[in-house]
Design a protein around this motif. Structure first.
Motif, mmCIF file in Angstrom:
data_model
loop_
_atom_site.group_PDB
_atom_site.id
_atom_site.type_symbol
_atom_site.label_atom_id
_atom_site.label_comp_id
_atom_site.label_asym_id
_atom_site.label_seq_id
_atom_site.Cartn_x
_atom_site.Cartn_y
_atom_site.Cartn_z
ATOM 1 N N ALA A 171 0.834 -1.200 0.000
ATOM 2 C CA ALA A 171 0.000 0.000 0.000
ATOM 3 C C ALA A 171 0.876 1.259 0.000
ATOM 4 C CB ALA A 171 -0.921 -0.004 1.215
ATOM 5 N N LYS A 172 1.967 1.223 0.765
ATOM 6 C CA LYS A 172 2.890 2.364 0.795
ATOM 7 C C LYS A 172 3.573 2.551 -0.564
ATOM 8 C CE LYS A 172 3.863 2.001 5.755
ATOM 9 N NZ LYS A 172 4.898 1.692 6.782
ATOM 10 N N GLY A 174 2.342 1.679 -3.433
ATOM 11 C CA GLY A 174 1.336 2.223 -4.333
ATOM 12 C C GLY A 174 1.131 3.706 -4.130
ATOM 13 N N LEU A 175 1.137 4.143 -2.869
ATOM 14 C CA LEU A 175 0.980 5.563 -2.556
ATOM 15 C C LEU A 175 2.174 6.363 -3.067
ATOM 16 C CD1 LEU A 175 -0.666 7.768 -1.167
ATOM 17 C CD2 LEU A 175 0.534 7.218 0.961
ATOM 18 N N VAL A 176 3.365 5.813 -2.901
ATOM 19 C CA VAL A 176 4.569 6.481 -3.407
ATOM 20 C C VAL A 176 4.498 6.620 -4.923
ATOM 21 C CG1 VAL A 176 7.069 6.212 -3.744
ATOM 22 C CG2 VAL A 176 6.061 5.804 -1.490
ATOM 23 N N LEU A 178 1.800 6.815 -6.757
ATOM 24 C CA LEU A 178 0.800 7.836 -7.072
ATOM 25 C C LEU A 178 1.363 9.236 -6.869
ATOM 26 C CD1 LEU A 178 -2.084 8.721 -7.750
ATOM 27 C CD2 LEU A 178 -2.661 8.407 -5.319
ATOM 28 N N ILE A 179 2.047 9.446 -5.741
ATOM 29 C CA ILE A 179 2.634 10.762 -5.449
ATOM 30 C C ILE A 179 3.696 11.107 -6.486
ATOM 31 C CG2 ILE A 179 4.024 12.056 -3.795
ATOM 32 C CD1 ILE A 179 2.580 10.500 -1.572
#
Length: 339
Positions: A171-172, A174-176, A178-179
Motif C-alpha cells: 500500500a505504501k 502504491g501511494l509512493v 501515485l505521489i
C-alpha cells in the motif's frame, strides 16, 4: 514506456511550427471550423478518415469493452477470494486499475467524436485529460517496476517473501507511485496553462496529447520542452534500469539452480510479467520510432498507433494473467461455474 505523445516532437523536430500551422489552417478551411469560444479546442478525431469514423469506432468500443470486462473481473475475483490476497495479486489489482483508467480517459471522448461529431473540448478539460493520461502512464510503469521487484523476492528470497512484501508495504509503494506520478506530471499542464494559445485551436487527434497541445502555444515553451525531455529520460531510464536489474538478479539466481525442473518452475513465475511488459513497452517504442523516423507515414497512421498503444495493453493484460496464472484461472472458472 512514456506515452508516445511526450516522446514526439518538439524534441525530435518531426514537424516544424510553421508546417504545423499550415496544416491546421488547411483543416480550418476544409471543415469551416471557427471556435466561437476562445477557451474551446476542437478535437478532429482522425483527419483524413472522417468518412470511416463509424467503422473505426467498432474496434475502439470492442477493445474498450473487453478491457473493462477483463480488468473488472480480475478485481472482483481478487477482492472476493481470500486466498488471492497475496502480494502478486494485489499488485495485479493495481495494474488492473491503471488499465481501466488509461483508455477511460481517451475512448469515451473519441467515441463522442466518431458517433456524434462532438469535437469541442474546453482548455481546462484538454489539459486535465493530458494530465491524467500521462499520470496514469507513470503509475503503470511504476507498478511494472514493483512487480519486477516482487518476482525477484519470490525467486531469490522466497522464505522472506511474505515478510518483505506485506500488504501494508505494498500500500505504501502504491501511494509512493501515485505521489511520484502527480509530482512529475502536474508541472506540465501548469506550465502550458501559463502560456497564450494561438487563434487556431484545432487538435488533429482523438485526444489532447502533449505535443498537439504544445503546438497551439504561441508563447515561449523552452522551459516546458526541457522539462518534458528530462522527465522522459528520468522516468524511462529509472524504471527500465530497475526492471533490468531485477531480472539480472533473477537470471543469476536461476542459473544457480541445479535441476532443470527448478529452472523451468522459476522462469514460469516470471512469464506473465514479462509478457505484460512486452505488450506495454514494445508498442510504445514502436510508436515512438515511427513518430521520430517515419516522416513519410501519413498522420492518421500515427494517430491510430497512439490510440492502439492505449487500448491494446489494457485489453491483453488480464487475458495474459488469466491464461498464465493457474490459481487465478481456477478461481475465475470456479466463480463462473457457480453463476
Amino acid at each position: 514506456m512514456y506515452p508516445p505523445s511526450l516522446c514526439f516532437s518538439p524534441f525530435t523536430g518531426t514537424l516544424s511550427i510553421s508546417e504545423s500551422n499550415r496544416r491546421i489552417d488547411h483543416l480550418m478551411a476544409a471543415f469551416n471550423l471557427t471556435p466561437s469560444d476562445p477557451s474551446t479546442f476542437i478535437l478532429m478525431g482522425i483527419p483524413g478518415l472522417e468518412a470511416a469514423h463509424i467503422w473505426i469506432s467498432i474496434p475502439f468500443s470492442t477493445f474498450y469493452t473487453i478491457s473493462l470486462l477483463g480488468n473488472f473481473t480480475l478485481l472482483f475475483i481478487v477482492g472476493k477470494e481470500q486466498t488471492l490476497h497475496k502480494p502478486m495479486y494485489l499488485l495485479l489489482s493495481m495494474l488492473a486499475l491503471t488499465d481501466i483508467a488509461t483508455p477511460t480517459f481517451v475512448v469515451p471522448k473519441a467515441l463522442c467524436i466518431f458517433w456524434f461529431n462532438l469535437k469541442g473540448i474546453t482548455a481546462v478539460g484538454c489539459l486535465t485529460q493530458m494530465f491524467f493520461l500521462h499520470m496514469v502512464s507513470v503509475m503503470h510503469s511504476g507498478t511494472l517496476v514493483t512487480m519486477a521487484f516482487d518476482r525477484y523476492i519470490a525467486i531469490c528470497n522466497p522464505l522472506r517473501y511474505a515478510t518483505i512484501l506485506s500488504s501494508a508495504r505494498l500500500a505504501k509503494l502504491g501511494l509512493v507511485g501515485l505521489i511520484r506520478a502527480i509530482l512529475f506530471i502536474l508541472p506540465l499542464p501548469l506550465l502550458i496553462s501559463q502560456q497564450p494559445f494561438c487563434a487556431n485551436r484545432i487538435i488533429p487527434h482523438t485526444q489532447c496529447e502533449y505535443i498537439a497541445v504544445v503546438k497551439m502555444v504561441c508563447g515561449d515553451i523552452t522551459v516546458t520542452r526541457i522539462y518534458a525531455m528530462v522527465l522522459m529520460f528520468v522516468i524511462n531510464g529509472f524504471d527500465l534500469t530497475l526492471i533490468a536489474l531485477s531480472y539480472g538478479l533473477i537470471i543469476r539466481a536461476v542459473l544457480r539452480i541445479s535441476s532443470e525442473n527448478g529452472h523451468q518452475k522459476a522462469l514460469n513465475t516470471c512469464t506473465a510479467h514479462i509478457c505484460v511488459m512486452l505488450t506495454y513497452y514494445i508498442p510504445g517504442l514502436f510508436s515512438n520510432l515511427t513518430n521520430r523516423f517515419g516522416q513519410g507515414i501519413t498522420p492518421h497512421v500515427h494517430i491510430i498507433l497512439a490510440d492502439l498503444y492505449l487500448l491494446i495493453p489494457p485489453m491483453l493484460n488480464p487475458i495474459i494473467y488469466g491464461v498464465r496464472t493457474k490459481e487465478l484461472r481456477d478461481k475465475v472458472v470456479k466463480s463462473t461455474c457457480r453463476r
